[in-house]
Design an enzyme around this catalytic site. Structure first.
Site, short mmCIF file in Angstrom:
data_model
loop_
_atom_site.label_atom_id
_atom_site.label_comp_id
_atom_site.label_asym_id
_atom_site.label_seq_id
_atom_site.Cartn_x
_atom_site.Cartn_y
_atom_site.Cartn_z
N ASP A 12 0.80 -1.22 0.00
CA ASP A 12 0.00 0.00 0.00
C ASP A 12 0.84 1.27 0.00
O ASP A 12 0.45 2.29 0.56
CB ASP A 12 -0.99 0.00 1.19
CG ASP A 12 -1.78 -1.29 1.22
OD1 ASP A 12 -2.31 -1.67 0.16
OD2 ASP A 12 -1.82 -1.94 2.28
N HIS A 42 -4.13 -2.67 -5.91
CA HIS A 42 -3.39 -1.50 -6.42
C HIS A 42 -4.39 -0.46 -6.91
O HIS A 42 -5.19 -0.75 -7.80
CB HIS A 42 -2.45 -1.93 -7.55
CG HIS A 42 -1.32 -2.81 -7.06
ND1 HIS A 42 -0.27 -3.18 -7.85
CD2 HIS A 42 -1.09 -3.35 -5.84
CE1 HIS A 42 0.56 -3.93 -7.13
NE2 HIS A 42 0.08 -4.06 -5.92
P1 IMP Z 1 -1.75 -12.82 2.78
O1 IMP Z 1 -0.82 -12.28 1.77
O2 IMP Z 1 -3.20 -12.64 2.44
O3 IMP Z 1 -1.42 -14.25 3.17
O4 IMP Z 1 -1.55 -11.96 4.12
C1 IMP Z 1 -0.31 -11.99 4.84
C2 IMP Z 1 0.03 -10.60 5.39
O5 IMP Z 1 0.35 -9.75 4.30
C3 IMP Z 1 -1.13 -9.91 6.12
O6 IMP Z 1 -0.58 -9.09 7.12
C4 IMP Z 1 -1.77 -9.06 5.03
O7 IMP Z 1 -2.46 -7.97 5.56
C5 IMP Z 1 -0.52 -8.62 4.28
N1 IMP Z 1 -0.78 -8.28 2.86
C6 IMP Z 1 -0.89 -9.15 1.82
N2 IMP Z 1 -1.06 -8.48 0.68
C7 IMP Z 1 -1.05 -7.18 0.98
C8 IMP Z 1 -1.15 -5.99 0.19
O8 IMP Z 1 -1.28 -6.00 -1.03
N3 IMP Z 1 -1.10 -4.81 0.90
C9 IMP Z 1 -0.92 -4.77 2.22
N4 IMP Z 1 -0.81 -5.84 2.99
C10 IMP Z 1 -0.87 -7.05 2.37
MG MG Z 2 -2.78 -2.15 -1.68
#
Ligand code: IMP
Ligand code: MG
Length: 338
Positions: A12, A42
């Site tokens: 982000d 995104h």
């Molecule tokens: P997962 O990728 O859904 O397995 O989540 C694992 C960790 O990564 C968590 O803390 C999510 O909030 C974070 N996370 C995964 N993708 C994003 C993203 O695109 N932006 C921000 N945090 C993310």
């Molecule tokens: Mg994002």
């Protein structure tokens, strides 16, 4: 010409905005999505329209740009088809046949597993469980999915051909450096590496073909889910400073902290950054909103940028001053600095 764009913190950071700006400004030929998969959100604001992309490259704003999804990226067929239809991308987007598929039961497992949903605080989009199945070599891949037939191509080949023909190629990473499975705040991380090297591997391009690595930092830090966040602000404090954001994919309020130079230095090292993009400077400094020329920035904003540059020893080349794609100060030509 190959530019790799990755997040420097916890996701982000505004990668979508930076990618979309470069896609239009540099008239990029090929935009490629790397990263984990549909856990990413995104945001692109282009010509007054807001797009929240989870699957296709943010370079789509340039209608001439060919779009690809690298073989390392997980594909959720519904999310992909929705974006293709919404953005009318038929005939200009291709997926590698080796992309693994996220299925319904992956999402269910992501949401019901207490470790994933409560401790790590995943996005619940099924990415982690799909990666597990991929590692076990039981995941389905895109070349087996009838509905995707018209979109399947050899993405690594196409991207390497484009680079060899001297076309302009942008590889767009997802998540951020400290959500990396290897380099992040384990176990509070995503399900694979997220650095520039991983983005290259996601697509199938070797490191010697890279011209520029742009690491994107936001002017402050946000994080969703569990895990350490140095100098975290209370929700009240974040609200008061107008820094409270909500997740693109999950809608969760994001945790907030001030910019962290120590982490930024490490991100520069881990990604071998050649350029830095700083986004949302207008949120920190009143008077920076929609500014397009460096000398028009408030002095404190310039001081902030110059401190980052001198500490990190990498030029800040792009400064985001608003949500629209072209709300940006572009300093890639050094003469524009003063
Ligand atoms: P997962 O990728 O859904 O397995 O989540 C694992 C960790 O990564 C968590 O803390 C999510 O909030 C974070 N996370 C995964 N993708 C994003 C993203 O695109 N932006 C921000 N945090 C993310
Ligand atoms: Mg994002």
């Amino acid at each position: 010409m190959l530019i790799v764009i990755v997040g420097g913190m916890f996701g982000d950071e505004g990668k979508g905005k930076i990618v979309s700006y470069i896609a239009v400004k540099d008239d990029v030929d090929v935009g490629v999505r790397a990263g984990v998969g549909t856990n990413a959100g995104h945001t692109v604001v282009y010509k007054n329209r807001t797009f929240k992309l989870r699957q296709v490259p943010s370079s789509f704003v340039n209608e001439r740009c060919k779009l690809y999804i690298g073989p390392g990226v997980l594909v959720d067929v519904n999310v992909f088809m929705n974006e293709v239809n919404l953005l009318s991308l038929h005939g200009r987007v291709w997926i590698d046949g080796n992309c693994a598929i996220i299925e319904e039961y992956h999402k269910e497992r992501d949401k019901s597993d207490p470790h994933l949903s409560k401790v790590v605080g995943t996005t619940g989009t099924g990415n982690g469980p799909a990666m597990e199945d991929r590692v076990r070599r039981i995941a389905k891949v895109c070349r087996d999915i009838e509905l995707l037939k018209e979109f399947i191509d050899d993405v690594s080949l196409r991207v390497n051909e484009a680079i060899d023909k001297k076309e302009k190629v942008v590889i767009e990473g997802s998540q951020g450096t400290f959500l990396s499975l290897y380099h992040g705040t384990y176990p509070y991380v995503t399900s694979k590496d997220t650095t520039a090297s991983a983005a290259l591997s996601d697509v199938g391009v070797g490191p010697k073909k890279v011209d520029e690595v742009v690491v994107v930092f936001k002017s402050y830090i946000t994080r969703v889910g569990g895990g350490p966040l140095e100098n975290e602000l209370s929700i009240e404090e974040a609200k008061r400073l107008n820094l409270l954001e909500y997740g693109t994919v999950t809608g969760r309020p994001r945790r907030v902290a001030p910019f962290n130079m120590k982490l930024a230095k490490r991100a520069v090292m881990l990604n071998s950054a050649t350029q830095i993009a700083i986004t949302k400077i207008d949120t920190l400094f009143t008077g920076a909103s929609k500014v397009r020329e460096y000398h028009k920035l408030p002095n404190e904003a310039k001081k902030f940028i110059e401190e980052i540059e001198s500490e990190l020893n990498v030029p800040v080349t792009l400064i985001g001053t608003g949500s629209e794609t072209d709300d940006i100060i572009d300093l890639r030509d050094k003469k524009l600095r003063k």
